[in-house]
Design a protein around this motif. Sequence first.
Motif, mmCIF file in Angstrom:
data_model
loop_
_atom_site.group_PDB
_atom_site.id
_atom_site.type_symbol
_atom_site.label_atom_id
_atom_site.label_comp_id
_atom_site.label_asym_id
_atom_site.label_seq_id
_atom_site.Cartn_x
_atom_site.Cartn_y
_atom_site.Cartn_z
ATOM 1 N N ARG A 104 1.759 -18.732 11.193
ATOM 2 C CA ARG A 104 2.877 -17.764 10.651
ATOM 3 C C ARG A 104 2.129 -16.096 10.745
ATOM 4 N NH1 ARG A 104 6.150 -19.065 5.458
ATOM 5 N NH2 ARG A 104 6.722 -16.519 4.642
ATOM 6 N N SER A 108 5.137 -13.559 11.575
ATOM 7 C CA SER A 108 4.963 -12.467 11.481
ATOM 8 C C SER A 108 4.354 -10.852 11.834
ATOM 9 C CB SER A 108 4.091 -12.067 9.417
ATOM 10 O OG SER A 108 4.010 -11.103 8.680
ATOM 11 N N GLY A 131 6.283 -17.294 1.069
ATOM 12 C CA GLY A 131 5.145 -18.447 1.525
ATOM 13 C C GLY A 131 3.839 -17.837 0.460
ATOM 14 N N LEU A 137 7.640 -13.145 5.413
ATOM 15 C CA LEU A 137 8.531 -14.045 7.154
ATOM 16 C C LEU A 137 9.719 -13.380 7.004
ATOM 17 C CD1 LEU A 137 7.705 -14.331 9.601
ATOM 18 C CD2 LEU A 137 8.460 -17.196 8.840
ATOM 19 N N GLU A 278 10.723 -22.338 7.844
ATOM 20 C CA GLU A 278 10.080 -22.348 8.949
ATOM 21 C C GLU A 278 10.766 -23.680 9.482
ATOM 22 O OE1 GLU A 278 6.230 -20.700 7.406
ATOM 23 O OE2 GLU A 278 7.897 -21.720 6.582
#
Length: 450
Positions: A104, A108, A131, A137, A278
């Motif tokens: 992640r 990001s 998250g 994100l 995601e």
Amino acid sequence: MNPDQRPLEVAPWVDTDRLPGLTPRAAARLRQCLEHPAAPRFTGRSGHRLTAQAVRQLHADKAAMQQPDPRWMATFLAHCRQQVPHYRHYPWHNDVSALPTTNRHDLSRNLTAFVPDDIDPAQLIAYETSGTTGHPLTVPSLPLVAARYHCFHERILSWHSIDLQSLSGDTGVMLVGDQQRCFTYASVLPYWDDKVLLKTNLNPADWPEPDARGRYIDACKPLLITGDPRSLSTLLSLAFSHRPAAILSTSMTLLQGLKDRLVQRFQCPVINLYSMNEAGPIAADDGSGNGLRLVQSTLRVEILDRQGKPVITPTDRGEITLTGGFNPCLPLLRYRTGDYASLTEDAQGRRYLQQLDGRPPVRYKTARGWLNNVDITHLLQPFGLAQYQLHQDQHGGLTLGVLGDADRADLERALSNAFGSGFPVRIGRLQPKADKLIQYTSHYPGAHNG
């Protein structure tokens, strides 16, 4: 759906910008839900933005997702290599498991490098997610991708002998939250017989009066209710008689005690769904008792150890790592999720995630040795908690924060029995958090947090 907070310049039931092809039937259903005397205050506007051609494409996609091309992985990897800037300069190998991993933080830090060059920017929509890893994100997507969630929900419900398309009713889905502030809206689903989609917040401040929440549910009669365990726990406290066809629990671990209470109250399947922005739906309870069954046919799941290598045996727990997916705007290549499980396969070739936990292994000292976070989850399963956080300090003392109505004396007794003497227990109320899954921490010497 695409959250859109522009001024509400037209009534939602005539908003053909956000709701192309809005039929008179859909408009009437939407208006009835929005103007009901018990309706909540909706804070925003959203719509499917699907043309008639896109709806037809969705039905074709559904058939393709049921029987994917067995060569999909080769096609996917070739596309990543040719079209995705971040992957273009990878040290490519024939063995996927030899390629670098991502996480992640990578997304990001430079999200645009993961969006393929052949995606039309004018078609993009976006989701913002906070998250649990400290890396906010924005997930790029398309209206058609958002609608594909319904295809996966159809598959999951079919495992429980429920045919979504055959269910009659005006309201298809009610998403329930329980937050101080929440983006809420009403929309319609042209790919599901023009049924209404409602996203609501059960916080009493959003309603004409607290009792209006139950009256509104009875008036709308949603076929599916979905929410996280916190909001589903709140749902149990409301007075209404409607029973949905099924309940989907998302976003954090659903403990068995809470699931049992939901099943007893609503007399319908309560399905634990593991999903993330995601990647979409990843795995869900199919009723077999084998764990959470993988949902997507074009999503490769690996389980990696601390060194980023595949675990040795199927029973070993490790980090869930994804390749593929159904969102062409964010092709995932060995994406480490930050969630942990083991991966097994039954005699029919169906694969299941077991011992799923959203945190790396955490070890707690006891009078007789050590317990890990999975042991703690099993210990607290019967108590019907929506969420909890367990911390052990450097002296061995335990602090359990809980969200739910369990008897605190019983909780203290269970922990005391498991840990033994010399490990004092303190029970307190957990302040609701946005975290996806249950939290564990230990600062005891010799313990580790993964």
